[in-house]
Design an enzyme around this catalytic site. Structure first.
Site, mmCIF file in Angstrom:
data_model
loop_
_atom_site.group_PDB
_atom_site.id
_atom_site.type_symbol
_atom_site.label_atom_id
_atom_site.label_comp_id
_atom_site.label_asym_id
_atom_site.label_seq_id
_atom_site.Cartn_x
_atom_site.Cartn_y
_atom_site.Cartn_z
ATOM 1 N N HIS A 283 36.296 38.751 37.549
ATOM 2 C CA HIS A 283 35.444 39.774 38.170
ATOM 3 C C HIS A 283 36.081 41.169 38.153
ATOM 4 C CE1 HIS A 283 32.346 41.266 40.797
ATOM 5 N NE2 HIS A 283 33.197 41.552 41.771
ATOM 6 N N HIS B 49 35.691 35.984 41.030
ATOM 7 C CA HIS B 49 34.665 35.922 42.078
ATOM 8 C C HIS B 49 34.209 34.472 42.230
ATOM 9 C CE1 HIS B 49 31.213 36.781 44.551
ATOM 10 N NE2 HIS B 49 31.549 38.067 44.594
ATOM 11 N N GLU C 70 31.602 41.198 54.416
ATOM 12 C CA GLU C 70 32.076 40.408 53.275
ATOM 13 C C GLU C 70 33.435 39.842 53.641
ATOM 14 O OE1 GLU C 70 29.880 42.156 49.326
ATOM 15 O OE2 GLU C 70 31.723 43.115 49.899
HETATM 16 P P1 FAD Z 1 32.551 51.169 35.120
HETATM 17 O O1 FAD Z 1 31.517 51.335 36.149
HETATM 18 O O2 FAD Z 1 32.693 49.829 34.511
HETATM 19 O O3 FAD Z 1 32.280 52.220 33.967
HETATM 20 C C1 FAD Z 1 33.041 52.234 32.791
HETATM 21 C C2 FAD Z 1 32.387 53.148 31.790
HETATM 22 O O4 FAD Z 1 33.235 53.329 30.659
HETATM 23 C C3 FAD Z 1 31.080 52.624 31.229
HETATM 24 O O5 FAD Z 1 30.204 53.717 31.141
HETATM 25 C C4 FAD Z 1 31.458 52.125 29.838
HETATM 26 O O6 FAD Z 1 30.401 52.120 28.916
HETATM 27 C C5 FAD Z 1 32.498 53.155 29.467
HETATM 28 N N1 FAD Z 1 33.438 52.766 28.417
HETATM 29 C C6 FAD Z 1 34.201 51.662 28.322
HETATM 30 N N2 FAD Z 1 34.968 51.714 27.223
HETATM 31 C C7 FAD Z 1 34.686 52.878 26.604
HETATM 32 C C8 FAD Z 1 35.138 53.515 25.416
HETATM 33 N N3 FAD Z 1 36.033 52.954 24.598
HETATM 34 N N4 FAD Z 1 34.625 54.712 25.080
HETATM 35 C C9 FAD Z 1 33.680 55.303 25.849
HETATM 36 N N5 FAD Z 1 33.214 54.750 26.984
HETATM 37 C C10 FAD Z 1 33.703 53.563 27.355
HETATM 38 N N6 FAD Z 1 32.586 46.789 43.616
HETATM 39 C C11 FAD Z 1 32.269 47.200 44.855
HETATM 40 O O7 FAD Z 1 32.977 48.026 45.440
HETATM 41 N N7 FAD Z 1 31.165 46.718 45.469
HETATM 42 C C12 FAD Z 1 30.330 45.818 44.889
HETATM 43 O O8 FAD Z 1 29.326 45.423 45.466
HETATM 44 C C13 FAD Z 1 30.652 45.366 43.583
HETATM 45 N N8 FAD Z 1 29.863 44.478 42.947
HETATM 46 C C14 FAD Z 1 30.123 44.186 41.627
HETATM 47 C C15 FAD Z 1 29.222 43.386 40.930
HETATM 48 C C16 FAD Z 1 29.412 43.150 39.584
HETATM 49 C C17 FAD Z 1 28.434 42.278 38.835
HETATM 50 C C18 FAD Z 1 30.536 43.705 38.930
HETATM 51 C C19 FAD Z 1 30.759 43.456 37.465
HETATM 52 C C20 FAD Z 1 31.445 44.469 39.626
HETATM 53 C C21 FAD Z 1 31.239 44.726 40.972
HETATM 54 N N9 FAD Z 1 32.118 45.536 41.692
HETATM 55 C C22 FAD Z 1 31.796 45.914 42.962
HETATM 56 C C23 FAD Z 1 33.238 46.188 41.026
HETATM 57 C C24 FAD Z 1 32.838 47.621 40.683
HETATM 58 O O9 FAD Z 1 31.496 47.630 40.274
HETATM 59 C C25 FAD Z 1 33.689 48.222 39.594
HETATM 60 O O10 FAD Z 1 35.039 48.004 39.843
HETATM 61 C C26 FAD Z 1 33.447 49.723 39.512
HETATM 62 O O11 FAD Z 1 32.060 49.992 39.401
HETATM 63 C C27 FAD Z 1 34.193 50.307 38.333
HETATM 64 O O12 FAD Z 1 33.792 51.621 38.145
HETATM 65 P P2 FAD Z 1 34.403 52.453 36.939
HETATM 66 O O13 FAD Z 1 33.750 53.768 36.960
HETATM 67 O O14 FAD Z 1 35.865 52.380 36.990
HETATM 68 O O15 FAD Z 1 33.978 51.600 35.640
HETATM 69 C C1 SIN Z 2 29.850 41.134 45.686
HETATM 70 O O1 SIN Z 2 28.775 41.646 45.964
HETATM 71 O O2 SIN Z 2 30.165 39.977 46.000
HETATM 72 C C2 SIN Z 2 30.826 41.924 44.883
HETATM 73 C C3 SIN Z 2 31.555 42.826 45.767
HETATM 74 C C4 SIN Z 2 32.797 43.324 45.114
HETATM 75 O O3 SIN Z 2 33.218 42.795 44.094
HETATM 76 O O4 SIN Z 2 33.406 44.239 45.666
#
Ligand code: FAD
Ligand code: SIN
Length: 521
Positions: A335, A228, A113
């Site tokens: 993003h 993104h 990437e």
């Molecule tokens: P999240 O996975 O967003 O989880 C947050 C949780 O908190 C959820 O369960 C939600 O329901 C809960 N929540 C929120 N507010 C509350 C509340 N008030 N009370 C109770 N629960 C709540 N990163 C990579 O490294 N590689 C990738 O390929 C990649 N691709 C991506 C593709 C997309 C479409 C997106 C949107 C993001 C991508 N990212 C990627 C970024 C990455 O997915 C996120 O930064 C990461 O998953 C965040 O993890 P997290 O556990 O912090 O939050």
């Molecule tokens: C992607 O697959 O382009 C998302 C990867 C990332 O946000 O880390």
């Protein structure tokens, strides 16, 4: 008010929250509250993969260098060191728990990437990496008797007494319950939904940042929003991400006249840093008076594309775009938020008993611009670290008073939805990829009209989210105004240079009379 007691409370069930729960389970009762169904999170939709220095051609030192370079001078080096060094054992452990990453023969398959100098991104089922992580972590959590999961429970606020966090108020259906805990881990993810154009799912409304801020937590780097470059732009299609891994495998960007253009902006062309590519696309859209550009995979082997990106292929077909035959209309979208609740290397915040991990947190690991696919790894590494640190939180024995949390009379649903819609539009138009003093001030003025919302307690999830979105939007604007220069993902057209004092981090804390700045060594 119903009261529930636990040792550890985790708010959010994405990669960071689940990984923290696994770490805490041997040491007491753990409750994981989550706003929707357990899998609904950014984690579930992550496509490209997880960056980790595990291939024969890679080293943690090279992963470190690439992360620092992407962060554009604002990474905390010690946090990056932790990420790249603890990444490999966290991934190997995940494989032991059942994670199936794609392989070539018997060896793990790594993709490329933007801004990675090595093929280092592991992926699963082609483009469903996050879903695989979520599956494995939820299964692991389910096997742990001490972990209870409460779904459709939205945290409203933290229970804070004398500078210590003792749990959280949670909205369960329309009732508010108080969950007491020795330690609380915020793992609520980012804030993409503050913008009208975003890749983030509906649950990602900046709740943890707003909740933390209201409780007195320090927020850091809020001006750094990553956009993104390639998100589907087709009539009636959702804002569906087209993974950067597609460009990593050879996809080309073309303007609406079908001309390749990205080489004119950066020597790394399609694999230039995300902020550069997003701005180049905007510039090309302006030049060609169009609302999109194209991503082109038509020169690639169709069978390879279908096999490598099965989820993207089938999703696009549902919106009448055949990615192996058609040019795909794309434009950028919000993003990822590099900023968040400031933590140390163990997820501790400035509030005793409160930890944060994952996208809600700011460890400094991403600096001003996150290296692609570093955030799933961050969730694993710092989720585990926050869990480990939270184990030592003392049991709170002093009595303390609960707030009444009376539900305020609030504007009608109709008004809420109107404000929500307007807020997101303003953030996209005035606080988006290219900002300036005038646009930021316009946005600030408009948002101030709705500040009465900040003092209300809502009985609906949409109401709560609106209050949190408004809080986070105000903080992003404040930080973006304060940074009079362009660094990483924060681009000011009125200050295109880095500007004086660019190395400092902007820290925001409620009720502080002065904004604080902090320099990294
Ligand atoms: P999240 O996975 O967003 O989880 C947050 C949780 O908190 C959820 O369960 C939600 O329901 C809960 N929540 C929120 N507010 C509350 C509340 N008030 N009370 C109770 N629960 C709540 N990163 C990579 O490294 N590689 C990738 O390929 C990649 N691709 C991506 C593709 C997309 C479409 C997106 C949107 C993001 C991508 N990212 C990627 C970024 C990455 O997915 C996120 O930064 C990461 O998953 C965040 O993890 P997290 O556990 O912090 O939050
Ligand atoms: C992607 O697959 O382009 C998302 C990867 C990332 O946000 O880390």
């Amino acid at each position: 008010m119903e009261k529930v007691k636990t040792d550890f409370l985790i708010i959010g069930s994405g990669v960071a929250g689940l990984r923290a729960a696994i770490e805490l389970a041997p040491f007491g009762k753990v409750i994981v509250v989550t706003k929707d169904i357990p899998t609904e999170s950014s984690t579930e939709y992550a496509q490209g993969g997880v960056a980790v220095a595990l291939s024969d051609e890679d080293e943690v030192g090279i992963h470190f260098e690439d992360t620092i370079k992407a962060g554009d001078g604002l990474c905390r080096e010690e946090a990056v060191k932790v990420l790249v060094e603890e990444g490999p054992p966290r991934i190997l452990e995940l494989i032991e728990w059942g994670a199936e990453f794609d392989k070539e023969g018997t060896k793990l398959s790594f993709t490329l990437e933007a801004a990675h100098s090595r093929r280092r991104i592991l992926h699963a089922q082609g483009d469903s990496t996050g879903r695989e992580l979520e599956r494995v972590l939820i299964n692991k959590v389910k096997s742990l008797k001490k972990v209870q999961r409460f779904q459709f429970c939205a945290a409203i606020d933290l229970i804070v007494d004398d500078g210590r966090c003792n749990g959280a108020y949670v909205l369960k259906n329309t009732d508010i319950i108080a969950i007491f805990s020795r330690a609380t881990v915020l793992a609520t993810g980012g804030a993409g939904r503050v913008f009208s154009r975003t890749t983030n799912p509906a649950v990602v409304t900046g709740d943890g940042m707003a909740i933390g801020y209201r409780a007195g937590a320090i927020l850091e780097d809020m001006e750094f929003v990553q956009f993104h470059p390639t998100v589907l732009f087709a009539s009636s299609s959702p804002q569906f991400l087209l993974s950067e891994a597609m460009r990593g495998e050879g996809a080309i960007l073309r303007n609406v006249f079908k001309e390749p253009f990205i080489k004119n902006y950066h020597p790394d062309a399609e694999l230039a840093p995300r902020d550069v590519v997003s701005r180049a696309i905007i510039s090309e859209m302006v030049k060609t008076r169009s609302n999109h550009v194209y991503l082109d995979l038509t020169h690639m082997d169709g069978n390879f594309v279908k096999k490598r990106f099965p989820r993207i292929y089938t999703t696009c077909l549902q919106y009448d775009v055949n990615i192996i035959k058609d040019l795909i209309p794309v434009s950028p979208a919000a993003h990822y938020l590099m900023g968040g609740v400031k933590t140390d290397l163990n997820g501790s915040t400035n509030i005793k008993g409160l930890y944060a991990a994952g996208e809600v947190a700011c460890t400094g690991v991403h600096g001003a611009n996150r290296l692609a696919s570093n955030s799933l790894l961050e969730g694993l590494v710092f989720g585990a670290r926050a869990g480990k640190a939270a184990v030592n939180s003392p049991i709170h024995t002093e009595p303390f008073a609960l707030e009444s949390k009376a539900i305020s009379i609030h504007p009608s649903l109709h008004d809420h939805e109107e404000i929500r819609h307007a807020l997101k539009k303003i953030m996209w138009e005035k606080v988006g990829i290219i900002r300036c003093e005038e646009s930021l001030k316009d946005a600030q003025e408009k948002l101030a009209e709705w500040s009465y919302i900040l003092n209300k307690t809502f009985s609906t999830r949409r109401g709560l989210e609106l209050k949190n979105m408004l809080t986070v939007a105000i903080l992003i604007i404040e930080a973006a105004l304060l940074r009079k220069g362009s660094v990483g993902a924060h681009y000011r057209s009125d200050h295109p240079e880095r500007g004086e004092g660019w190395q400092r981090h902007i820290l925001l804390k409620k009720d502080d009379k002065e904004v604080k700045f902090e320099y990294v060594e």
